[in-house]
Structures are given as C-alpha cells and as structure tokens.
Design an enzyme around this catalytic site. Structure first.
Site, short mmCIF file in Angstrom:
data_model
loop_
_atom_site.label_atom_id
_atom_site.label_comp_id
_atom_site.label_asym_id
_atom_site.label_seq_id
_atom_site.Cartn_x
_atom_site.Cartn_y
_atom_site.Cartn_z
N ARG A 142 -29.91 18.85 -33.75
CA ARG A 142 -30.20 20.29 -33.70
C ARG A 142 -31.66 20.60 -33.37
O ARG A 142 -31.97 21.67 -32.93
CB ARG A 142 -29.82 20.97 -35.03
N HIS A 184 -39.78 21.46 -36.77
CA HIS A 184 -39.72 22.91 -36.62
C HIS A 184 -40.17 23.37 -35.22
O HIS A 184 -39.76 24.41 -34.74
CB HIS A 184 -40.55 23.60 -37.71
N GLU A 207 -37.26 10.19 -40.27
CA GLU A 207 -36.28 10.54 -41.30
C GLU A 207 -34.91 10.33 -40.70
O GLU A 207 -34.64 10.78 -39.58
CB GLU A 207 -36.43 12.02 -41.69
N GLU A 256 -39.79 8.99 -51.61
CA GLU A 256 -40.39 10.30 -51.36
C GLU A 256 -39.66 11.27 -52.28
O GLU A 256 -38.43 11.42 -52.17
CB GLU A 256 -40.23 10.72 -49.89
N ARG A 261 -31.49 14.11 -36.38
CA ARG A 261 -30.22 14.43 -37.04
C ARG A 261 -29.05 14.07 -36.17
O ARG A 261 -29.15 14.07 -34.93
CB ARG A 261 -30.17 15.94 -37.38
N HIS A 293 -37.15 14.07 -37.86
CA HIS A 293 -35.81 13.77 -38.36
C HIS A 293 -34.84 13.82 -37.18
O HIS A 293 -34.63 14.89 -36.60
CB HIS A 293 -35.44 14.81 -39.42
N ASN A 351 -44.63 17.14 -40.34
CA ASN A 351 -43.25 17.15 -39.85
C ASN A 351 -43.15 18.17 -38.70
O ASN A 351 -43.41 19.36 -38.90
CB ASN A 351 -42.31 17.53 -41.00
N THR A 362 -32.66 19.64 -45.32
CA THR A 362 -32.20 18.62 -46.27
C THR A 362 -32.24 19.20 -47.68
O THR A 362 -33.30 19.39 -48.26
CB THR A 362 -33.10 17.37 -46.15
N HIS A 374 -41.11 18.53 -49.07
CA HIS A 374 -40.11 19.58 -48.96
C HIS A 374 -40.57 20.82 -49.72
O HIS A 374 -40.69 20.80 -50.93
CB HIS A 374 -38.73 19.16 -49.49
N1 PXP Z 1 -39.66 15.31 -46.24
C1 PXP Z 1 -38.34 15.22 -45.91
C2 PXP Z 1 -37.62 13.95 -46.22
C3 PXP Z 1 -37.68 16.28 -45.28
O1 PXP Z 1 -36.38 16.18 -44.97
C4 PXP Z 1 -38.42 17.46 -44.97
C5 PXP Z 1 -37.74 18.59 -44.26
O2 PXP Z 1 -37.47 18.27 -42.96
C6 PXP Z 1 -39.79 17.48 -45.30
C7 PXP Z 1 -40.37 16.41 -45.95
C8 PXP Z 1 -40.65 18.66 -44.95
O3 PXP Z 1 -40.21 19.79 -45.62
P1 PXP Z 1 -40.83 21.21 -45.24
O4 PXP Z 1 -40.47 21.48 -43.83
O5 PXP Z 1 -40.21 22.14 -46.21
O6 PXP Z 1 -42.32 21.09 -45.42
#
Ligand code: PXP
Length: 244
Positions: free
Chosen positions: A49, A10, A70, A151, A45, A43, A7, A101, A190
């Site tokens: 953001r 970040h 996402e 998921e 959004r 994602h 992901n 999330t 997550h």
């Molecule tokens: N899966 C989903 C559906 C998410 O919303 C997120 C957070 O953006 C993640 C995985 C990844 O989570 P993390 O950044 O805590 O590894």
C-alpha cells in the site's frame, strides 16, 4: 545519544494516493540522512500500500546510515529480506484491514515460525528486532527466541491520557528494565511525537526511536510556505517568459 530511525512509509503513502512518482521516498531518505537521521525504516507490506519493491531495492544501495526493514513473517517478504539484506529487520504483525500496525507481534503464539525466520535472517547477518507490546510474557519469549532487539510498541502509551497514560508509561519503563536484564537491546516506536518523546528517553537501555507520522506531518507544515512560494514563482516566471 539515543538514535533516530526515520520511517518514510508516509511519504510513499502520499505518492500512492496518485500512483505517480512523487514524492519519492528515496529522496526523502536522502534528505533525512542529510539532516542527521541515524537510520531509515520502511515497511514492505504484503498489499504494497505504500513502499514498493522498487523503493526497497534502490534504498538498499542508496541508504548510507542503516536500513531497517519492517516485515511480516510471510514467506514472500522473508525471501526478499534474505536477498536485500537490510542491516536490521523488525518483525511486525500485519493485518490487511488495519490503518497502521495496530499492536505488537504475538511472539508467544507465533514462536515456531518466528524462531525459524530469526534463524534465517541472522544467517544473512541481519540484526533481528521483534516489535512487541510492553508485556512480560512477550519480553521473556523474545529473549528466549534470541532476538537481538525488541522494539516496544508505544501506541498505547501515545494514545492514552491521565491515569491510564501514567500506567502505560510505567509499564514501558518496567518492561524495558526486564528486557535489559534478559540481555535484549531496546528500541521503541509508534505514535511518538515532539511532545511525548520526552517521557520515554529515560527508558532503560533505549537505543533508538523509530518515528514516522509525526515527522512527516511536521514536514508538510514547515515546508508548505516554501512550496507555495515556489509555485507562485513558477507561475510568474512562466508568464514573464510568455511576454518576451
Ligand atoms: N515502528 C514500527 C514497527 C511501526 O510499524 C511504525 C509504524 O509504521 C513505526 C515504528 C512508526 O510509527 P509512527 O508512524 O506512528 O511514528
């Protein structure tokens, strides 16, 4: 082998802190793929953001592995998904005020809209995953709605310790067994990190982990030494050139 979806939201969060152009999540996606990532997750959004429409468009044509979008079930983003056609769409809840999330999608109360969105996305050959809490009713409803994947939101598992953590771990494992029994394919994500991932690799049917924060946090630290050295070199080289 269990797959890793990286992901990269970040990376975009850091860029948006200055509203500039670096670091570019598109570059991060390419590096993640070169390092063995099995997929790239972003994602888009509603408040934009972090990931921007421009990122998604470019990633659609540059990601070589698999793009997992996402998304909330809001009409604007559903239309974008239908147009962009990622390999997978993960339906997530979205609240403007949340930092990230914070919980799974309530597929029981939102079933009508979710059913419609699943149908529309599948029509575009997009695999659909539902980001849910490890809860019996949510798993059963996901199967009934004919999602391809679920998921599991591993936030509670990741954020608890001791007896509570043991309970959350058991809950995840039990719900994964139920999901497989009901014909669902299983992903999880997550709050997963370099330490707790060892506790979920044995989940029934687990196909992929989606991990962001932990990987990007580590990248900042393992990359800092080189980044500082390169800046020192840039300053030194500029000084030398001035003297010539
Ligand atoms: N899966 C989903 C559906 C998410 O919303 C997120 C957070 O953006 C993640 C995985 C990844 O989570 P993390 O950044 O805590 O590894």
């Amino acid at each position: 082998m269990i797959k890793l979806g990286v992901n990269i939201d970040h990376v975009a969060t850091i860029r948006e802190a200055r509203k500039g152009c670096e670091p570019d999540p598109v570059h991060a996606a390419a590096l993640a793929e070169l390092s063995g990532a099995d997929g790239i997750t972003v994602h888009l959004r509603e408040d934009r953001r972090h990931i921007q429409d421009r990122d998604l468009k470019i990633l659609r044509s540059t990601v070589k592995t698999r793009l997992n979008l996402e998304m909330a079930v809001e009409e604007e983003v559903v239309k974008i998904a239908e147009e962009i056609r990622p390999e997978m769409a993960t339906l997530v809840p979205e609240k403007r005020q949340e930092v990230t999330t914070e919980g799974g999608l309530d597929v029981v109360s939102g079933k009508e809209r979710i059913k419609e969105v699943i149908k529309r996305l599948k029509k575009q050959n997009i695999l659909v995953s539902l980001f849910i809490d490890p809860d019996k009713k949510q798993v059963e409803k996901s199967a009934e709605l004919k999602a391809d994947f679920i998921e599991f939101h591993t936030g509670c598992f990741a954020n608890t310790v001791g007896k509570e953590h043991e309970k959350e771990t058991e809950r995840l494992h039990l719900m994964a067994e139920l999901a497989v029994k009901l014909g669902l394919r299983v992903n999880a994500g997550h709050g997963l990190n370099y330490w707790n991932v060892s506790e979920v690799v044995s989940m029934a049917g687990i196909e992929e982990f989606n991990i962001g924060h932990s990987i990007i946090s580590r990248a900042v630290l393992v990359g800092l030494e080189r980044a500082v050295r390169e800046m020192k070199d840039a300053i030194r080289n500029a000084e030398l050139l001035r003297k010539i």
